[in-house]
Design a protein around this motif. Sequence first.
Motif, PDB file in Angstrom:
ATOM      1  N   PRO A  15       3.746  -4.451  -7.673  1.00 58.69           N
ATOM      2  CA  PRO A  15       3.008  -5.528  -7.010  1.00 58.69           C
ATOM      3  C   PRO A  15       1.747  -4.972  -6.347  1.00 58.69           C
ATOM      4  N   LEU A  16       0.755  -5.825  -6.224  1.00 53.04           N
ATOM      5  CA  LEU A  16      -0.510  -5.413  -5.619  1.00 53.04           C
ATOM      6  C   LEU A  16      -0.461  -5.544  -4.104  1.00 53.04           C
ATOM      7  N   HIS A  17      -1.251  -4.718  -3.429  1.00 55.70           N
ATOM      8  CA  HIS A  17      -1.475  -4.884  -1.997  1.00 55.70           C
ATOM      9  C   HIS A  17      -2.871  -5.460  -1.831  1.00 55.70           C
ATOM     10  N   ILE A  18      -2.921  -6.682  -1.344  1.00 51.01           N
ATOM     11  CA  ILE A  18      -4.173  -7.433  -1.248  1.00 51.01           C
ATOM     12  C   ILE A  18      -4.647  -7.458   0.194  1.00 51.01           C
ATOM     13  N   GLY A  19      -5.916  -7.138   0.406  1.00 51.61           N
ATOM     14  CA  GLY A  19      -6.533  -7.273   1.722  1.00 51.61           C
ATOM     15  C   GLY A  19      -7.360  -8.539   1.782  1.00 51.61           C
ATOM     16  N   MET A  20      -7.366  -9.184   2.929  1.00 54.99           N
ATOM     17  CA  MET A  20      -8.117 -10.430   3.074  1.00 54.99           C
ATOM     18  C   MET A  20      -8.877 -10.432   4.391  1.00 54.99           C
ATOM     19  N   ALA A  21     -10.144 -10.763   4.319  1.00 54.13           N
ATOM     20  CA  ALA A  21     -10.973 -10.902   5.515  1.00 54.13           C
ATOM     21  C   ALA A  21     -10.984 -12.358   5.921  1.00 54.13           C
ATOM     22  N   ALA A  35       1.537 -14.294  -2.558  1.00 47.69           N
ATOM     23  CA  ALA A  35       2.790 -13.815  -1.970  1.00 47.69           C
ATOM     24  C   ALA A  35       3.994 -14.375  -2.710  1.00 47.69           C
ATOM     25  N   GLU A  36       3.911 -15.616  -3.147  1.00 43.29           N
ATOM     26  CA  GLU A  36       5.027 -16.221  -3.857  1.00 43.29           C
ATOM     27  C   GLU A  36       5.231 -15.607  -5.245  1.00 43.29           C
ATOM     28  N   GLN A  37       4.241 -14.858  -5.708  1.00 45.77           N
ATOM     29  CA  GLN A  37       4.374 -14.131  -6.970  1.00 45.77           C
ATOM     30  C   GLN A  37       4.653 -12.650  -6.743  1.00 45.77           C
ATOM     31  N   GLY A  38       5.018 -12.300  -5.519  1.00 42.86           N
ATOM     32  CA  GLY A  38       5.486 -10.953  -5.226  1.00 42.86           C
ATOM     33  C   GLY A  38       4.450  -9.984  -4.714  1.00 42.86           C
ATOM     34  N   HIS A  39       3.201 -10.391  -4.610  1.00 41.42           N
ATOM     35  CA  HIS A  39       2.173  -9.486  -4.097  1.00 41.42           C
ATOM     36  C   HIS A  39       2.227  -9.437  -2.569  1.00 41.42           C
ATOM     37  N   ARG A  40       1.795  -8.313  -2.017  1.00 44.97           N
ATOM     38  CA  ARG A  40       1.773  -8.136  -0.563  1.00 44.97           C
ATOM     39  C   ARG A  40       0.367  -8.381  -0.052  1.00 44.97           C
ATOM     40  N   CYS A  41       0.240  -9.248   0.930  1.00 38.50           N
ATOM     41  CA  CYS A  41      -1.069  -9.653   1.439  1.00 38.50           C
ATOM     42  C   CYS A  41      -1.182  -9.323   2.927  1.00 38.50           C
ATOM     43  N   THR A  42      -2.272  -8.677   3.290  1.00 40.38           N
ATOM     44  CA  THR A  42      -2.566  -8.392   4.694  1.00 40.38           C
ATOM     45  C   THR A  42      -3.865  -9.085   5.055  1.00 40.38           C
ATOM     46  N   LEU A  43      -3.783 -10.007   6.019  1.00 41.07           N
ATOM     47  CA  LEU A  43      -4.941 -10.763   6.449  1.00 41.07           C
ATOM     48  C   LEU A  43      -5.464 -10.209   7.761  1.00 41.07           C
ATOM     49  N   PHE A  44      -6.766  -9.989   7.831  1.00 38.08           N
ATOM     50  CA  PHE A  44      -7.431  -9.505   9.034  1.00 38.08           C
ATOM     51  C   PHE A  44      -8.276 -10.652   9.599  1.00 38.08           C
ATOM     52  N   GLU A  45      -7.978 -11.036  10.812  1.00 34.98           N
ATOM     53  CA  GLU A  45      -8.688 -12.149  11.456  1.00 34.98           C
ATOM     54  C   GLU A  45      -9.241 -11.677  12.793  1.00 34.98           C
ATOM     55  N   LYS A  46     -10.556 -11.728  12.945  1.00 38.47           N
ATOM     56  CA  LYS A  46     -11.166 -11.215  14.169  1.00 38.47           C
ATOM     57  C   LYS A  46     -10.921 -12.109  15.375  1.00 38.47           C
TER      58      LYS A  46
END
Length: 383
Positions: A15-21, A35-46
């Motif tokens: 699975p991919l590790h996805i970064g999100m701004a 995420a529902e397809q198994g990828h890991r998502c990390t969201l960064f919110e200022k």
Amino acid sequence: MTPSSAPAAGPAGRPLHIGMAGAGLSCAVIARELAEQGHRCTLFEKRPHVAGNCHTERDEKSQVMVHIYGPHIFHTDDDEVWALVNRYMRFMPFVNRVKATARGQVFSLPINLHTINQFFGKTFSPAEAEAFITQEQADTSIADPQSFEEQALRFIGRELYETFFRGYTLKQWEVDPKRLPAAILKRLPVRFNYNDNYFFHKHQGMPENGYTEMVEKMLDHPNIEVKLGTPLAPDALAEFDHVFWSGPVDGFYGYDLGRLPYRTLDFQRSEAEGDVQGCAVMNYCDEAVPFTRITEHKHFSPWETHAASVCYTEFSRSCGEADIPYYPVHLTEGDDLLKAYQARAAAEPGVTFVGRLGTYRYMDMDVTIRAALDTARAFLAKH
């Protein structure tokens, strides 16, 4: 293994590790899909909350649900988008009936049969009003309107344009309407009946407990991590298999070519007992009035009852470096700076620019969600 937990193949089958701004609507929708397809998502919110500019929170004193960054009213013809938002929050019926103070009177917007009859002192039927506007008021010499002003003159004539749109537009954009594109006005219909619903979409409503709770539920998934008060630095992109960037596209490049122009909003908040203005939105069209509109937030939740009220008086101005950007500024003479940034963004490896700021275009919430869904599905199809 269920579809929600089955991992999609990434490099070496992992699975991919996805970064999100950002943790607004764009990244929230994309993150949930991935995420529902198994990828890991990390969201960064200022900011210290999710949901971006549609963030809502209850006022402690009055318990009114306040739209902190100005009102956001959901309306769409997209059945899938409507079903998606209702998956995370029940949407309650809401019809936006805008009023406008102009030349010492209160009118109904968008311009409709009541507005026309009141303004011109007539008792037109629908057919009579349409004939009057199209044959006597509209400037039919303008065959192909190119600017905001030409668009208005072509379809409603000078009197209605100067009363309801010219002054408001000058305050909103601080640009002569001759320099604004005609497309801005195409979103404002004229009706030859008494329908005063500001929008014409079949689905219209407000989330029962606010947009922020809706987005929080959307992000409530074991494959999603949200880091509040933490911006995603461009030099950290290498930590991720892919990045979705919903921040300003010029900000991604450190504004090295210059800053794209935006309008920002200032809100003068006031509190009072009772019903202050009798409607959710009151536009102030006269150029001499320094603000554009006043919104009374308890009217955005008509299923609730509140003795007190919270109002925002709204002022528009040019966006500075420390301000929150709201509306991208597009002019009729072209956007060379924007084209330069867009060309770089299109060639940026491992980064997809999304949302209102990432694509530098104004989008209603339903359009934002549709674009995010399409982006997520296109990404999944490639991985």
